[in-house]
Design an enzyme around this catalytic site. Sequence first.
Site, PDB file in Angstrom:
ATOM      1  N   ARG A   1     -11.150 -32.453  19.092  1.00 20.72           N
ATOM      2  CA  ARG A   1     -11.893 -32.960  17.937  1.00 20.72           C
ATOM      3  C   ARG A   1     -12.471 -34.349  18.231  1.00 20.72           C
ATOM      4  O   ARG A   1     -11.807 -35.188  18.830  1.00 20.72           O
ATOM      5  CB  ARG A   1     -10.990 -33.002  16.699  1.00 20.72           C
ATOM      6  CG  ARG A   1     -10.501 -31.616  16.290  1.00 20.72           C
ATOM      7  CD  ARG A   1      -9.893 -31.607  14.915  1.00 20.72           C
ATOM      8  NE  ARG A   1      -9.405 -30.278  14.564  1.00 20.72           N
ATOM      9  CZ  ARG A   1     -10.170 -29.298  14.092  1.00 20.72           C
ATOM     10  NH1 ARG A   1     -11.462 -29.512  13.911  1.00 20.72           N
ATOM     11  NH2 ARG A   1      -9.656 -28.112  13.792  1.00 20.72           N
TER      12      ARG A   1
ATOM     13  N   CYS B   1      -6.090 -30.176  23.085  1.00 22.95           N
ATOM     14  CA  CYS B   1      -5.976 -31.116  24.201  1.00 22.95           C
ATOM     15  C   CYS B   1      -4.642 -31.847  24.205  1.00 22.95           C
ATOM     16  O   CYS B   1      -4.539 -32.962  24.723  1.00 22.95           O
ATOM     17  CB  CYS B   1      -7.125 -32.108  24.185  1.00 22.95           C
ATOM     18  SG  CYS B   1      -7.257 -33.080  22.655  1.00 22.95           S
ATOM     19  N   GLY B   2      -3.602 -31.223  23.634  1.00 22.16           N
ATOM     20  CA  GLY B   2      -2.258 -31.787  23.730  1.00 22.16           C
ATOM     21  C   GLY B   2      -1.695 -31.604  25.124  1.00 22.16           C
ATOM     22  O   GLY B   2      -2.412 -31.248  26.079  1.00 22.16           O
ATOM     23  N   ARG B   3      -0.386 -31.792  25.260  1.00 22.87           N
ATOM     24  CA  ARG B   3       0.247 -31.732  26.571  1.00 22.87           C
ATOM     25  C   ARG B   3       0.047 -30.375  27.233  1.00 22.87           C
ATOM     26  O   ARG B   3      -0.351 -30.304  28.399  1.00 22.87           O
ATOM     27  CB  ARG B   3       1.750 -32.038  26.419  1.00 22.87           C
ATOM     28  CG  ARG B   3       2.533 -31.980  27.724  1.00 22.87           C
ATOM     29  CD  ARG B   3       3.966 -32.464  27.535  1.00 22.87           C
ATOM     30  NE  ARG B   3       4.744 -31.607  26.634  1.00 22.87           N
ATOM     31  CZ  ARG B   3       6.059 -31.727  26.448  1.00 22.87           C
ATOM     32  NH1 ARG B   3       6.723 -32.683  27.091  1.00 22.87           N
ATOM     33  NH2 ARG B   3       6.704 -30.929  25.620  1.00 22.87           N
TER      34      ARG B   3
ATOM     35  N   LYS C   1      12.928 -19.596  19.861  1.00 19.06           N
ATOM     36  CA  LYS C   1      13.659 -20.397  20.853  1.00 19.06           C
ATOM     37  C   LYS C   1      13.537 -21.888  20.543  1.00 19.06           C
ATOM     38  O   LYS C   1      14.412 -22.681  20.911  1.00 19.06           O
ATOM     39  CB  LYS C   1      13.192 -20.058  22.270  1.00 19.06           C
ATOM     40  CG  LYS C   1      11.738 -20.402  22.592  1.00 19.06           C
ATOM     41  CD  LYS C   1      11.595 -21.781  23.231  1.00 19.06           C
ATOM     42  CE  LYS C   1      10.140 -22.150  23.355  1.00 19.06           C
ATOM     43  NZ  LYS C   1       9.944 -23.498  23.965  1.00 19.06           N
TER      44      LYS C   1
END
Length: 319
Positions: free
Chosen positions: A32, A8-10, A186
Amino acid sequence: MKVTVCGCGRWGSFLAWYAAQQCSHTVTLYGRENSTHFQQLVQTHSNELITFPDTVQFSSNLRGAVQSAEVIVISVGAQSLRSFLQELTAAECAGKTFVLCMKGIEATTGLRLTQVVREFLPDVALAVWVGPGHVQDFLQGIPNCMVIDSDSMEVKRRVVKIFESPLIRFYFGDDLLGNEVGAAAKNVIGIAAGMLDGLNKTALKGALMSRGTREIGRLIQAMGGREITAYGLAHLGDYEATVFSRYSHNRKFGEDFVQNVHYEKLAEGVPTVTALLQLGERYAVELPICKAVDSVINGGQEPNRVLSGLFLRSIKMEF
């Protein structure tokens, strides 16, 4: 189509929004239970960038979220993938399609992320989703091009069909190894670019991009992939979003590092440079940019001297 997004990060939050809003799927976003960030999403159905449609549900029950879906999108930190997979069983995942939407190489082993997945889930349909694009740009309706790759053409076609929309133009990759290594590498070039920004040497970014692509192309070829893949969307095509964008975590990390400013967000290029140097040694490939970044971050060497020396090395043929 029932889709579960794990992470559920960006980027994971955007993928949940994208799958629901742009592709009309029923989506579960897993996070979590002890995560304050996830609890905020559950309570507000939004973060600082995204407001989720009602078709997105939230769950802290990983097994339930996986079992209820046909497609599992994984967007966790690359170095956390192994511990995440340890919570699943092959039986629970049978018949499902897994899509890795993260960029990295396991620092402790030098394994590509699909190789890590195969240790736990040898038989699942598996693809990677890589290439350029920032959440902020997509949410403004600015489209981009990305790559889906897999060792199965059937899986590639399935994933593209599930996630295609006017916002993202997908291409089929044909070099899974090269696209994975290129996508991870990258981020290291992005850190180097940020260091150049922080040292007021931004004009060297053109040289950085040219030499960086050559460097990673040589590594991909030595590992058994195709050198030209480094010039595709997963690596060179992602440079704008990584080397120049103000939204790039890796670029900002590099800039802050050389200016002695603490950077709190995840910069995946930091563990990736360790992995790349392992691979360079294993396959006998010289990686001067990766070595320079590592010597500054982990070796404590003076950034201005290291980066200036990188571009003032002895004269040689360009190609």
